[in-house]
Design a protein around this motif. Structure first.
Motif, mmCIF file in Angstrom:
data_model
loop_
_atom_site.group_PDB
_atom_site.id
_atom_site.type_symbol
_atom_site.label_atom_id
_atom_site.label_comp_id
_atom_site.label_asym_id
_atom_site.label_seq_id
_atom_site.Cartn_x
_atom_site.Cartn_y
_atom_site.Cartn_z
ATOM 1 N N THR B 81 14.539 -98.865 67.730
ATOM 2 C CA THR B 81 14.313 -99.736 66.387
ATOM 3 C C THR B 81 12.927 -99.374 65.916
ATOM 4 O O THR B 81 12.341 -99.233 64.787
ATOM 5 C CB THR B 81 14.534 -101.041 66.588
ATOM 6 O OG1 THR B 81 16.150 -101.112 66.990
ATOM 7 C CG2 THR B 81 14.216 -101.930 65.480
ATOM 8 N N ARG B 84 12.111 -96.021 64.727
ATOM 9 C CA ARG B 84 12.739 -95.850 63.344
ATOM 10 C C ARG B 84 11.799 -96.458 62.293
ATOM 11 O O ARG B 84 11.434 -96.069 61.099
ATOM 12 C CB ARG B 84 13.994 -96.874 63.207
ATOM 13 C CG ARG B 84 15.072 -96.133 62.386
ATOM 14 C CD ARG B 84 16.435 -96.340 62.663
ATOM 15 N NE ARG B 84 16.843 -97.745 62.937
ATOM 16 C CZ ARG B 84 17.370 -98.314 63.967
ATOM 17 N NH1 ARG B 84 17.817 -97.545 64.803
ATOM 18 N NH2 ARG B 84 17.329 -99.733 64.170
ATOM 19 N N ARG B 85 11.248 -97.826 62.825
ATOM 20 C CA ARG B 85 10.414 -98.460 61.874
ATOM 21 C C ARG B 85 9.177 -97.587 61.361
ATOM 22 O O ARG B 85 8.698 -97.690 60.516
ATOM 23 C CB ARG B 85 10.057 -99.634 62.419
ATOM 24 C CG ARG B 85 9.217 -100.599 61.889
ATOM 25 C CD ARG B 85 8.668 -101.994 62.660
ATOM 26 N NE ARG B 85 9.897 -102.314 63.358
ATOM 27 C CZ ARG B 85 9.674 -103.015 64.623
ATOM 28 N NH1 ARG B 85 8.498 -103.176 65.149
ATOM 29 N NH2 ARG B 85 10.788 -103.538 65.283
ATOM 30 N N LEU B 98 18.335 -103.960 48.100
ATOM 31 C CA LEU B 98 18.706 -105.557 48.547
ATOM 32 C C LEU B 98 18.782 -106.105 47.139
ATOM 33 O O LEU B 98 17.700 -106.284 46.421
ATOM 34 C CB LEU B 98 17.468 -106.298 49.263
ATOM 35 C CG LEU B 98 17.348 -105.437 50.790
ATOM 36 C CD1 LEU B 98 16.105 -106.380 51.524
ATOM 37 C CD2 LEU B 98 18.603 -105.347 51.589
ATOM 38 N N LEU B 101 16.205 -108.886 45.660
ATOM 39 C CA LEU B 101 14.696 -108.636 45.338
ATOM 40 C C LEU B 101 14.542 -107.523 44.105
ATOM 41 O O LEU B 101 15.534 -106.961 43.906
ATOM 42 C CB LEU B 101 14.251 -107.859 46.703
ATOM 43 C CG LEU B 101 14.370 -108.835 47.973
ATOM 44 C CD1 LEU B 101 13.538 -107.857 49.074
ATOM 45 C CD2 LEU B 101 13.366 -110.207 47.757
ATOM 46 N N THR B 102 13.420 -107.824 43.733
ATOM 47 C CA THR B 102 12.912 -106.648 42.526
ATOM 48 C C THR B 102 12.864 -105.241 43.214
ATOM 49 O O THR B 102 12.673 -105.341 44.501
ATOM 50 C CB THR B 102 11.746 -107.239 41.950
ATOM 51 O OG1 THR B 102 10.602 -107.465 42.932
ATOM 52 C CG2 THR B 102 11.939 -108.575 41.439
ATOM 53 N N GLY B 105 10.093 -105.882 45.439
ATOM 54 C CA GLY B 105 10.118 -106.412 46.654
ATOM 55 C C GLY B 105 10.890 -105.370 47.588
ATOM 56 O O GLY B 105 10.533 -105.601 48.887
ATOM 57 N N ALA B 108 8.238 -103.443 49.094
ATOM 58 C CA ALA B 108 7.284 -103.997 49.915
ATOM 59 C C ALA B 108 7.948 -104.375 51.121
ATOM 60 O O ALA B 108 7.436 -104.489 52.320
ATOM 61 C CB ALA B 108 6.808 -104.997 49.096
ATOM 62 N N ILE B 109 9.329 -104.713 51.148
ATOM 63 C CA ILE B 109 9.831 -105.220 52.334
ATOM 64 C C ILE B 109 9.761 -103.964 53.554
ATOM 65 O O ILE B 109 9.713 -104.514 54.712
ATOM 66 C CB ILE B 109 11.315 -105.660 52.158
ATOM 67 C CG1 ILE B 109 11.631 -106.420 53.524
ATOM 68 C CG2 ILE B 109 12.232 -104.532 52.201
ATOM 69 C CD1 ILE B 109 12.642 -107.194 53.357
ATOM 70 N N ALA B 110 9.890 -102.652 53.177
ATOM 71 C CA ALA B 110 9.746 -101.671 54.118
ATOM 72 C C ALA B 110 8.133 -101.786 54.806
ATOM 73 O O ALA B 110 8.319 -101.506 55.939
ATOM 74 C CB ALA B 110 9.970 -100.325 53.657
ATOM 75 N N HIS B 112 6.661 -104.337 54.911
ATOM 76 C CA HIS B 112 6.516 -105.602 55.719
ATOM 77 C C HIS B 112 7.065 -105.483 57.132
ATOM 78 O O HIS B 112 6.632 -105.851 58.182
ATOM 79 C CB HIS B 112 7.213 -106.728 55.076
ATOM 80 C CG HIS B 112 7.108 -108.100 55.697
ATOM 81 N ND1 HIS B 112 8.102 -108.617 56.288
ATOM 82 C CD2 HIS B 112 6.141 -108.895 55.779
ATOM 83 C CE1 HIS B 112 7.698 -109.824 56.849
ATOM 84 N NE2 HIS B 112 6.430 -110.133 56.654
ATOM 85 N N ILE B 113 8.326 -104.651 57.165
ATOM 86 C CA ILE B 113 9.105 -104.477 58.388
ATOM 87 C C ILE B 113 8.075 -103.617 59.307
ATOM 88 O O ILE B 113 7.954 -103.581 60.398
ATOM 89 C CB ILE B 113 10.273 -103.825 58.169
ATOM 90 C CG1 ILE B 113 11.264 -104.857 57.568
ATOM 91 C CG2 ILE B 113 11.071 -103.386 59.406
ATOM 92 C CD1 ILE B 113 12.530 -104.436 56.997
ATOM 93 N N ARG B 155 10.851 -96.747 48.807
ATOM 94 C CA ARG B 155 11.196 -97.590 50.067
ATOM 95 C C ARG B 155 11.160 -96.674 51.289
ATOM 96 O O ARG B 155 10.779 -97.139 52.465
ATOM 97 C CB ARG B 155 12.469 -98.673 49.931
ATOM 98 C CG ARG B 155 12.756 -99.342 51.360
ATOM 99 C CD ARG B 155 14.152 -100.077 51.123
ATOM 100 N NE ARG B 155 15.142 -99.200 51.065
ATOM 101 C CZ ARG B 155 16.336 -99.680 50.889
ATOM 102 N NH1 ARG B 155 16.512 -100.924 50.678
ATOM 103 N NH2 ARG B 155 17.572 -98.878 51.032
#
Lengths: 366, 227
Positions: B81, B84-85, B98, B101-102, B105, B108-110, B112-113, B155
């Motif tokens: 994991t 991968r990240r 998702l 989310l816009t 978003g 940006a979540i990528a 963030h993770i 992303r």
């Protein structure tokens, strides 16, 4: 970022969110109102007894502090012995009976003169003092709840009693009848359930109590100034168990609602879970999303529950003016903690399932 | 130069009750930094399984997968994991954005993770390159298929992965949008040096790659320079 996603998820399924919030709110309100009702009734009763103005209460051996459960095994002639104790100014015998006509009410059978000597007398809103026969005094709350006026008839113990006065609340009971009438009705001639004792000075109370304990060693002798602190749910048999049952019921409701809500959420968002896993989100990251989401649901539910509690209190007291619902910050906090705990426990399993989902199966989920 | 991706005698066998299906049957395959490799083959030849295995989404039954020197078969689930990240980006046929989310978003979540926080410079470069600047406040349902795939592309590369894995990225797009997305993949490869492995059954899509390998019945059958 997580917060934004969680909040948007909550708004994405508005009806489910609303139902979950309401269920948690009902859970909180159930605990707060049930406890508030029982505690409020106890405290209000204690205040009313304190309001009599006596210093000491003498009851037969093994009598309950809750007067509705008291019987009448004492001879009224004990009064004569009590009056001889140094420091005693007045003694008022009271015979108690519970009336179940239209609710559970404790009726005080009193002698107007001795009761006045101990309590300082009633404040009359209308009417006059008790005399003899089937006469009753009602307090103003009871009169308002039952829409009673002087001259009306109130049925008690299968008999019609004439309302002869409406008095200010806070003098022990809400209903007062002549003690002889009550003694005759229940075959308790010359009997009393308890004696209220007024000392010459409040400072003499310990001395008088010492004398009483020497004279009546097995009797229950209680100073009335401590009654409020003694009348707690733990001192009433079964009430703690009732509280625990209500809390358990509330916990089960909160647990099941959040469990179901979060379980359907994780199913619905299986592909999203797969995507997050593909992006490298850890198990903890995914579990946290669902736990925080349920915590937010609980927080909103707790706020709704506080509102519902005050709403329920308002409705209950407007329908039943003699009810007292005591909402305390302690129980609001406890109910919030219970709701949050139950919600997080309910979310734990779906969150765990989501965190362990196979990413390939999740991505292929339709 | 060391390969960024190397598989050695890679096997993946799916077991279901008493049936065994060998999706990969000894794949030997190398990808070097800066390459854009297309893996072509008919449906069921094991292309997607190969992508999932080299992406660390599932473990091989036998053999080794080395991504930037890390043997995926020897890593725990948590370690895969983490790899991968930090080192892999995915683009899927069905976009997989998702929905709540816009576009902003979703990208940006990528980040963030990934854990390094929001990098506005990288974000601006990528979204400008992919032509998303004006569409960032829209949700996936408000975007065309091509725009959604470009968001998915952004992303996948926002955290500068060593390897971008694309699974039939144009499979759900019309010709025009396919050309746009493929052009952007090539642009990412040429301008940012992004290493890409793309699964496709479409020869026109494969033509955008710098190298094409063919798969059949769970094995790589050749390696053909595309240019």
């Amino acid at each position: 970022m997580i917060a934004q996603m969680i909040v948007r998820n909550l708004f994405h399924r508005k009806l489910r969110t609303l139902i979950s919030v309401l269920a948690v709110g009902v859970e909180v309100a159930l605990v707060v109102v049930m406890v508030g009702l029982t505690t409020g009734m106890l405290q209000e009763t204690a205040k009313r007894i304190e309001g009599i103005g006596a210093d000491i209460m003498l009851q037969p051996p093994s009598s309950s502090i809750f007067l509705a459960f008291s019987s009448a095994p004492m001879s009224i002639r004990i009064r004569d012995r009590l009056k001889t104790i140094e420091g005693v100014r007045a003694v008022a015998p009271v015979l108690l009976q519970s009336s179940t006509s239209g609710g559970l009410d404790v009726v005080y059978g009193i002698e107007p003169e001795s009761f006045r000597a101990v309590s300082g007398g009633f404040v009359f809103h209308e009417g006059r003092e008790l005399r003899e026969g089937y006469e009753v005094l009602v307090d103003d709350w009871y009169a308002a709840a039952r829409r009673l006026r002087v001259g009306d008839t109130l049925q008690l113990f299968g008999h019609d009693f004439k309302v002869v006065g409406v008095v200010e609340h806070g003098k022990g009971a809400r209903l007062f009848v002549p003690i002889r009438t009550l003694q005759q009705l229940f075959g308790a001639v010359d009997k009393a359930s308890l004696f209220f004792i007024k000392c010459v000075r409040a400072g003499q109370t310990p001395h008088v109590m010492g004398e009483l304990r020497a004279l009546f060693p097995r009797y229950e002798i209680r100073p009335l100034k401590d009654l409020l602190s003694m009348m707690t749910p733990s001192s009433l048999p079964g009430l703690e168990a009732f509280h625990r049952s209500m809390i358990a019921l509330a916990v089960v409701i909160g647990f099941l609602v959040i469990l179901l809500s979060m379980y359907t959420t994780t199913l619905e968002r299986t592909r999203e879970i797969g995507v997050l896993k593909a992006l490298g989100a850890s198990k903890a990251y995914i579990a946290r999303i669902f736990l925080v989401e349920s915590a937010l649901l609980c927080a909103a539910g707790i706020l709704a529950g506080v509102g519902l509690s005050y709403l329920a209190k308002g409705v209950l007291t407007s329908i039943f003016p003699t009810l007292s619902v005591q909402i305390t910050s302690v129980w609001l906090l406890r109910a919030a903690a219970i709701a949050l705990g139950a919600g997080l426990a309910g979310a734990a399993y779906p969150a765990w399932l989501a965190s362990r989902r196979d990413p390939i199966q999740a991505l292929a989920y339709e | 130069m060391e390969p960024i991706l190397k598989t050695e005698n890679l096997w993946k066998i799916y077991r279901s009750s008493q049936v065994e299906v060998s999706a990969l049957q000894g794949v030997n395959f190398e990808v070097y930094p800066g390459e854009f490799v297309a893996v072509m083959g008919p449906s069921g030849c094991g292309k997607s399984t190969l992508l999932y295995v080299i992406g660390g989404l599932t473990q091989p039954t036998r053999g080794r997968v080395l991504v930037d020197g890390n043997d995926l078969a020897a890593l725990s689930d948590a370690e895969r994991t983490r790899l991968r990240r930090h080192k892999i980006g995915f683009v899927f046929q069905r976009f997989n954005l998702l929905p709540t989310l816009t576009a902003r978003g979703n990208i940006a979540i990528a980040q963030h993770i990934h854990g390094n926080g929001f990098d506005p410079h990288r974000f601006a470069v990528i979204t400008r390159m992919l032509g998303l600047t004006e569409r960032l406040q829209h949700r996936p349902a408000e975007l065309s298929g091509g725009e959604q795939q470009r968001v998915a592309l952004a992303r996948a590369v926002i955290h500068e992965p060593k390897l971008l894995l694309a699974d039939e990225p144009t499979g759900n797009l019309d010709t025009r949008n396919s050309e746009i997305v493929l052009g952007m993949l090539r642009q990412l490869n040429r301008e940012l040096g992004q290493t890409i492995v793309m699964i496709t059954h479409n020869p026109e899509a494969a033509a955008y790659a710098s190298r094409v390998v063919h798969m059949r019945d769970g094995v790589i059958v050749d390696g053909i320079p595309a240019d």
